[in-house]
Motif scaffolding. Structure first.
Motif, PDB file in Angstrom:
ATOM      1  N   GLY A 199       0.554  -1.454   0.341  1.00  0.00           N
ATOM      2  CA  GLY A 199       0.252   0.142   0.032  1.00  0.00           C
ATOM      3  C   GLY A 199       1.211   1.388   0.053  1.00  0.00           C
ATOM      4  O   GLY A 199       0.173   2.493   0.154  1.00  0.00           O
ATOM      5  N   ASP A 200       1.996   1.191  -0.232  1.00  0.00           N
ATOM      6  CA  ASP A 200       2.662   2.321  -0.070  1.00  0.00           C
ATOM      7  C   ASP A 200       3.508   2.864  -1.291  1.00  0.00           C
ATOM      8  O   ASP A 200       3.531   2.057  -2.813  1.00  0.00           O
ATOM      9  N   PRO A 234       2.458   6.505   1.783  1.00  0.00           N
ATOM     10  CA  PRO A 234       1.064   5.144   2.029  1.00  0.00           C
ATOM     11  C   PRO A 234       0.371   6.110   1.055  1.00  0.00           C
ATOM     12  O   PRO A 234       0.196   7.431   0.830  1.00  0.00           O
ATOM     13  N   SER A 292      -3.136   5.482   0.858  1.00  0.00           N
ATOM     14  CA  SER A 292      -4.418   4.648   1.614  1.00  0.00           C
ATOM     15  C   SER A 292      -5.180   4.692   1.355  1.00  0.00           C
ATOM     16  O   SER A 292      -6.272   5.347   1.272  1.00  0.00           O
ATOM     17  N   GLY A 293      -5.054   3.716   0.322  1.00  0.00           N
ATOM     18  CA  GLY A 293      -6.364   2.582  -0.281  1.00  0.00           C
ATOM     19  C   GLY A 293      -6.385   1.364   0.257  1.00  0.00           C
ATOM     20  O   GLY A 293      -7.018   0.815  -1.511  1.00  0.00           O
ATOM     21  N   CYS A 322      -5.924   1.729  -6.453  1.00  0.00           N
ATOM     22  CA  CYS A 322      -6.109   0.343  -5.064  1.00  0.00           C
ATOM     23  C   CYS A 322      -7.314  -0.411  -5.611  1.00  0.00           C
ATOM     24  O   CYS A 322      -7.518  -0.393  -6.200  1.00  0.00           O
ATOM     25  N   ASP A 345      -9.242  -0.558  -3.014  1.00  0.00           N
ATOM     26  CA  ASP A 345     -10.584  -0.285  -2.410  1.00  0.00           C
ATOM     27  C   ASP A 345     -11.666   0.703  -3.771  1.00  0.00           C
ATOM     28  O   ASP A 345     -12.411   0.953  -3.521  1.00  0.00           O
ATOM     29  N   LYS A 386      -6.178   7.411  -7.332  1.00  0.00           N
ATOM     30  CA  LYS A 386      -5.203   9.035  -5.923  1.00  0.00           C
ATOM     31  C   LYS A 386      -4.448   9.637  -7.287  1.00  0.00           C
ATOM     32  O   LYS A 386      -3.476   8.732  -7.596  1.00  0.00           O
ATOM     33  N   PHE A 444      -0.292  14.527  -1.839  1.00  0.00           N
ATOM     34  CA  PHE A 444      -1.360  13.683  -2.042  1.00  0.00           C
ATOM     35  C   PHE A 444      -2.202  15.213  -3.102  1.00  0.00           C
ATOM     36  O   PHE A 444      -1.940  16.140  -2.322  1.00  0.00           O
ATOM     37  N   ASN A 489      -8.112  12.221  -4.551  1.00  0.00           N
ATOM     38  CA  ASN A 489      -8.932  10.712  -4.944  1.00  0.00           C
ATOM     39  C   ASN A 489     -10.212  11.520  -5.975  1.00  0.00           C
ATOM     40  O   ASN A 489     -11.094  11.917  -6.497  1.00  0.00           O
TER      41      ASN A 489
END
Length: 686
Positions: A81-82, A98, A100-101, A120, A122, A126, A137, A140
């Motif tokens: 995830g990184d 990260p 974050s997904g 990702c 999920d 991103k 970041f 999204n």
């Protein structure tokens, strides 16, 4: 060539990790490769595809995607995830952020290299901005159910195509919304299994190209959501896809090990209407081709059989030459074996452990080519397991066999090996000096009293080994002008007077160990250094480069030798220069000072400096072929290069004494027997 007793070693159980993803540097000369064990390798396309950099893997860091951004910066992402940026000068991870997904399955950079899009678990896409010193970041995009398995930017940077299970979507980057959603298997009646879109490409014409688990390569009009063309190339999955910079050629890889090229060709001569045509099938792999790349001059593929295959585009080759040759790389272009000559020991390096073996012995003698019975079988003495998830960077055993050292990304380990009769005990040396880690190469002195540690920024640390089991830091050698590149090759003279160090900037520095000063710099050459060694009697430094050139540099006189100047003025044989496997090790026979012993993966060579260099009309023959010729014909073929191709693939060769060689082989079939079974194909007539 002379007669040698050869220890033929085939018990090095190395199984190289499969190739997971590839990334060609846009408008650059480098190819990035990630393996299934998390290792990242950099190949220099302009230097005979030499593997010039390796960042070892990590058990917790899988790499599912690689991409270049902002020119020279390389990013990777995976199931942890990184998003990771790699330090290509220091050969380590520079920083991670990260996503974050959840697990990241795909990543792509826009054409300007200023933005990254990641797909990702999920279902989110991103966006990250590439900024000096890292990434940031941004936002999204529209999130939908289903993991994002593949991504591709439109060359204009306005839209992103994202492939998932049964569908692909086109997202508008400015609004973040999905503007098109296409079912890839809508035309298949009564589909009972899901269709996985494994790879996707967005062309400047607005065409989206997908490859899927039904074995199809499909071309779509994204605005209308209609299918333009469909080509079924396999009965199993098409796993990977890459498009040429001009968008007139595509390469795809399948789970059967086959790769196919598609070309955009006119429907008929002189017509402006063009269609995609499957033109060339290739079967260079035995297992899944999970990664493909399309450079301006070659089709590149990587499989789970660990092979990297580079096939030149023949239409780009003006004449038959070395540039037209197919290249296959399975083994690393660096040494994974070290030898304790005096103790007759071999140290084998694996990703997370080391093995120390004692060679077998015999009392018999025989004729040339005869296999002698062993009085004592080879013996596995010690296995050293590296603690933690980090993979081993480098390792070495001392000539006397009493010391073993290795390094990971964050730890340096030194062990004292005690030999009592046939038994061996090993003890870790406590409180080793804190060095600038990781170490990229380790080399013991000839008398086993010192250890040289290649480090970052061109520096080399010198450690003194103490009895009964300790060490202390003596000195750190640094180049006169600071370099950001790490040292990756070391050579120490037999008299302990000189140290040569080659770095990632292809510069070789020579240090005087007696007065701990920089002695000189070897004139910089335009290719990477693949091997170097110092002659035990003359202190001449012999250097092999990735373009197969050989140089000899006199360290005391700070200049190239007369023999080296002759080589450069006369030139080496064309067959020698057209080899695609780099020289990985050089050694010498002290009893015959004119002999240089060197090897690559497919040949062992004794270079006799006392004999004339062959011209291009001479035959550069294998010694076994030469022996079949009449005596008069052999005399006519008398020249400096004595080549033996009996031992293949050759991972290591060294001289134990004046009449004894050790050859470490790793047969390809032995590796394939340890791989999972490939997808079986029905063959005609069976």
């Amino acid at each position: 060539m002379g007669e040698f007793e050869v220890h033929r070693v085939r018990f090095f159980g190395l199984v190289p990790a499969g190739v997971r993803c590839l990334a060609c540097q846009p408008r650059g000369a480098r190819l990035a490769l990630a393996r299934t064990d998390g290792a990242v390798e950099i190949y220099n396309c302009s230097a005979n595809y030499f593997q010039e950099k390796v960042i070892p893997g990590h058990e917790a860091r899988s790499v599912e995607a690689l991409c270049w951004a902002a020119g020279e910066r390389l990013f990777g992402a995976g199931l942890s995830g990184d998003i990771t940026e790699y330090d290509l000068a220091g050969l380590r991870v520079a920083r991670s952020l990260p996503g974050s997904g959840g697990p990241i399955w795909s990543m792509a950079a826009n054409s300007s290299g200023t933005r990254l899009a990641v797909g990702c678990e999920d279902g989110s896409v991103k966006l990250f901005q590439v900024i000096p010193g890292g990434i940031q970041f941004e936002r999204n995009l529209d999130r939908r159910k289903g993991r994002i398995l593949c991504l591709s930017w439109h060359p204009s940077g306005t839209h992103i195509a994202a492939g998932s299970i049964d569908i692909f979507r086109v997202l508008d980057v400015s609004s973040g919304q999905t503007v098109q959603r296409v079912m890839v298997n809508y035309q298949v009646q009564k589909v009972k299994r899901e269709c996985v879109v494994w790879s996707i490409a967005f062309l400047s014409s607005g065409t989206v190209v997908t490859c899927d688990s039904f074995g199809r390569v499909q071309f779509w009009d994204w605005e209308r959501g209609t299918l333009l063309e469909s080509h079924t190339v396999s009965t199993s999955s098409v796993l990977s896809l890459a498009v040429s910079e001009k968008e007139d050629s595509i390469i795809v890889g399948t789970s059967t090990g086959a790769t196919y090229q598609f070309q955009l060709l006119p429907v008929k001569m002189g017509s402006l209407e063009k269609r995609w045509v499957r033109t060339k099938p290739f079967q260079h792999h035995t297992h899944d081709v999970r990664a493909v790349a399309h450079s301006s001059t070659a089709l590149i593929s990587g499989g789970l059989d660990a092979q990297l295959v580079i096939r030149p585009l023949m239409e780009k080759v003006q004449k038959k030459s070395y540039d037209a040759a197919l290249r296959k790389f399975t083994f690393p272009h660096r040494r994974l074996v070290s030898c304790a000559r005096k103790a007759r020991l071999l140290l084998f390096q694996f990703s997370q452990h080391l093995e120390l073996w004692r060679l077998g012995s015999t009392d018999e003698t025989g004729e040339d080519g005869e296999v002698l019975p062993l009085r004592r079988l080879p013996e596995h003495l010690v296995q050293l397991k590296s603690k933690g998830p980090e993979h081993i960077y480098c390792s070495c055993v001392s000539p006397c066999g009493s010391w073993v050292a290795y390094s990971t990304a964050s730890r340096f380990h030194l062990y004292r090996v005690q030999h009592k009769g046939d038994s061996v005990s090993i003890k870790k040396v406590p409180k080793v000096p804190k060095l600038l880690l990781p170490a990229y190469q380790l080399q013991f002195s000839a008398d086993s009293s010192s250890l040289f540690v290649a480090s970052a920024r061109g520096s080399v640390h010198v450690l003194q080994l103490l009895e009964p089991g300790g060490c202390k830091h003596l000195h750190t050698h640094r180049p006169p002008s600071e370099s950001p590149e790490a040292v990756y090759l070391l050579a120490v003279s037999a008299d302990g007077h000189w140290l040569a160090a080659a770095g990632g900037d292809w510069t070789i520095h020579v240090y005087n160990l007696k007065c701990s000063k920089h002695h000189c710099t070897v004139p910089t050459y335009s290719c990477a250094v693949t091997a170097l060694a110092i002659h035990p009697l003359t202190n001449n430094l012999v250097i092999a480069y990735s373009d197969q050139q050989l140089f000899e540099f006199s360290i005391p006189e700070k200049q190239y030798t007369a023999w080296s100047r002759t080589v450069q003025s006369c030139g080496l044989h064309t067959v020698w220069l057209e080899r695609d496997s780099p020289i990985t090790h050089i050694t010498f026979n002290p009893k015959n000072p004119s002999h240089i012993l060197l090897h690559d993966t497919y040949m062992f060579c004794v270079l006799d400096k006392s004999l004339p260099l062959p011209d291009n009309s001479a035959l550069l023959m294998n010694q076994s072929t030469l022996k079949q010729l009449p005596e008069t014909a052999r005399q006519r073929q008398l020249h400096a290069f004595k080549i033996c191709k009996k031992f293949q693939p050759l991972l290591f060769a060294d001289l134990l004494d004046e009449k004894c060689l050790v050859m470490v082989e790793r047969p390809i079939m032995d590796i394939k027997t340890q791989l999972p079974l490939p997808v079986q194909q029905k063959k005609f007539g069976t």
